[in-house]
Structure formats: structure tokens, C-alpha cells
Design an enzyme around this catalytic site. Sequence first.
Site, PDB file in Angstrom:
ATOM      1  N   GLY A  41       0.832  -1.203   0.000  1.00  0.00           N
ATOM      2  CA  GLY A  41       0.000   0.000   0.000  1.00  0.00           C
ATOM      3  C   GLY A  41       0.860   1.242   0.000  1.00  0.00           C
ATOM      4  CE  LYS A  42       5.382   4.882  -0.055  1.00  0.00           C
ATOM      5  NZ  LYS A  42       6.418   4.127   0.664  1.00  0.00           N
TER       6      LYS A  42
END
Length: 409
Positions: free
Chosen positions: A102-103
Site C-alpha cells: 500500500g502507499k
Amino acid sequence: MPNVWEEALLNLRKAAEIIYLEPELRTRLSTPMRFTEFTIPLRRDDGRKELYTAYRCLHQDATGPTKDGTRIRPGLTPEEIKALSLFMSIKHAVAGIPAGGGKGGIKADPSDLSEGEYERLVRGFIRRLIPKGAHRDVPGADIGTDARAMAWMLDEYEQISGFHSPAAINDKPAALGGSLGGHEATGWGVSECAVMAGATLGLGPGSTVAIQGFGQVGSIAALTLWEKGFKVISVSDVFGAVINPNGIDIGKLFEHTTKTGKVNGFYGAAALEGSVLEVECDILIPAAVQDVIHESNAKAIKAKLIVEAANAPIAPAADPILLAAGKAIVPDVVANCGGVVVCDFERTQGLSNDYWPLEKVKSRLLERMGRAYGETAALSADLGVPMRQAAWAMALKKIRVSMLLRGWS
Ligand code: NAD
């Protein structure tokens, strides 16, 4: 500016070919599972109202809840966030962490905001994103966010959800459930990789080291290698570089940079004319920004071993030039995965309410680094491919198993 998403997909494609990844899984991993773009309204101190663009990308969650950083910088692009989320899937798999990638981020310049405006912006990020908690998606810190920002994010999340949940946000202060060793983790991991890779090349203590970047990662890597008896002969930061062929006293350099904020002017070394990357040394650690080694300077690199502390410090076009010149490269997804390992420890500690002493964090981190490096090196030898491709191939193999077991193909 190279398209970072295309560069990330290039790595994915090469590794997919090596392991004959099923076409449908290849397509799935080339497309983020969920990409969210949203806006955050912010009231400036002078009463003006502004709208900021924000993103969160969840690459895949076959291997576990998605996790990782929140980047705040002007010029942030959706491609950058997508690429970083894919990198996180790969890093987690390389490090044996049961998490997806995730980012997130906000297109804003933190230096243009007062402290109050910055706090309202990061709280607004959580309010608009409404993260789904420790078992779904866990935001952490990145460029432009620090422990203070993560404390505000945790508080906002807990105000919204109505219950305490320290494992829902990473990189927070220890007093709120953060892990000890978080600041040092990546630098410790980088130096451990330099020691392990160095040993295979006959480059033990006494070998010479040059480091680009003396920030959180570069400074801890320099200190650790110096303490282990390596001769750190050149160090740079964004303002300049210094050199001492007899070795720099990194403890004293730390005192100097703490006072002055830069390596320039350190009495124990001379100013370096030219680039730290091209210094005559055994081990080179680029620990600043991406794409610093490119087609035009790759032939000038003298180090036998390059340990990628920064993300993507070697541009794709430079890789074959360095490999043809016989350079050993420990790729970023292995060398700098120490930070994500300790983030995983942070979530584990938050979920169990059992907070570990620093020695336990460090010894478990070094054990994980040993495993990640060892498995990658073994696959590289088995397949006869460079470490970078081996690391991506190993990660894809692990992600593939999770996807197949879930019946996703
Ligand atoms: P930092 O901001 O603390 O330090 C960066 C250092 O690089 C500073 O000394 C700065 O002066 C120097 N620098 C910046 N631009 C430069 C340039 N063009 N030439 C020479 N020096 C330059 O950052 P950090 O946390 O140490 O991270 C360094 C790199 O490692 C970044 O690429 C980051 O994305 C990557 N990384 C960091 C972590 C982490 O845990 N902090 C984890 C994985 C990857």
C-alpha cells in the site's frame, strides 16, 4: 522525469518471465487492486480555503493486509503512488512479511504550511480516507511525514472509530505504541546487507566504503559499518561531500552534522571535488534519491559492490552497464527492507499489546535481513540471474502461491 510506474512494471515483467507467471496473475499484478483519488479541503491560517489532491493505492492483498507509507510532496503523481505500492508488495514478500503493498500521499509542500495547517491536512487525509484498520490497510510514514504526523493520524483514526487501535497506523511515537528501533531499522538492514554481500567478495572489515546521503538511512549505515571496522572514506549530502582516504571518524562526523546540519566543513576530512559515487572504494552505498547512477556515469563507478539503500538509485539503463563491468548489486527491495520489517514488528506489538525491548527488535530484524538476503542470493545463483531479478522473482513466487491458494486464477 522517468515514468516510475513503467519502470516498476518493467521489473515485474522481467521477473514474471523468469518464473513463467500465469498470464492472468501477471495482468492482475500489473493493475493495482484499488486506487483512490480524493480531495482534502484545508482552511489556511489567513482564512483562505484550499483543496489538496490525495491518493491511496492498494496494490494487492493476497498476502495480507496492505501496508505502508504516506508521502507528502509537491508534484506527487498517481504513477509514483502506484509504483511505490507495487514496490511494497515486493518488499513485503522478499522480507517474508504477510502483508500486501500500500502507499498513499498528498500533493502538497509541507514547508509551505504552518504547523497548524500541516496538522489539519494530515488529519483531513485520515478523515477523507477513513482507513479500514489493522486487518485491512495500515498507513505509515514516508517523505514529508514523520512520527508527529503519524501520531495525529492515529488520533484522528481513533476519534473516528471510537476505540483505541495502535496497530492501525505505523511509524508513530513509542509512547503511542510505536516500535523501538524504527528510526535505525533501514540503516541497520543496509549495513547488514553490505556485510553479508561483502563477505562473499572478500570485502570484510577494513574495506573502504563511500556513502551518498547522510540522512536517516545513510548516517545509520555509516555508523554501523564504521563500528564494525569498515573504513568509511567518503560521505556526501545535498550540500557537498567530504573524503579522507584513511577513514572518517563517523562518531565525530555525527557531532559535526548535528551542530551544522551538513557534512561540509568537517575537520576530519577534506572537501571532495567531484562525485562521491565515483570515488575509488570497495563498497558504494547510494542512500539519497533515485536514478543517481545512470547511463552517463555508470562506467565511472569504481566500487566492486553497490548496496542500494535509496529506492531505485540505479536507473534501468545503468544496470546492464554495471553488471557487464562485474559489479555486485544488492537491490533496494532487499537492502532497504529493514524499515518495513520493523513496521511489521510495530503492528505485531500493537495487536498483542506486548512491546519489545530494542535488543529484541534488532536481533529479530537482523535475522529477517539474513533470511531475505540469503534466499535472494541462493535464487540468483540457482537461476543464474542478477540479484534484482532474483528478488522480484522470489517475491512473485510467494505472491503467486497466496493468489493460487485463494483461487484467484
Ligand atoms: P533523509 O531525507 O533523512 O536523508 C536524505 C539524505 O540524502 C540527506 O543527507 C540529503 O542531504 C541527501 N541528499 C538528498 N538529495 C541529494 C542529492 N541529490 N545528492 C546527494 N545527497 C542528497 O532520507 P532517508 O530517510 O535517509 O532516505 C534516503 C533514501 O532511502 C530515500 O531514497 C528513501 O526513499 C529511501 N528509503 C528510506 C527508508 C527509511 O526508512 N527512511 C526506507 C526505505 C527507503
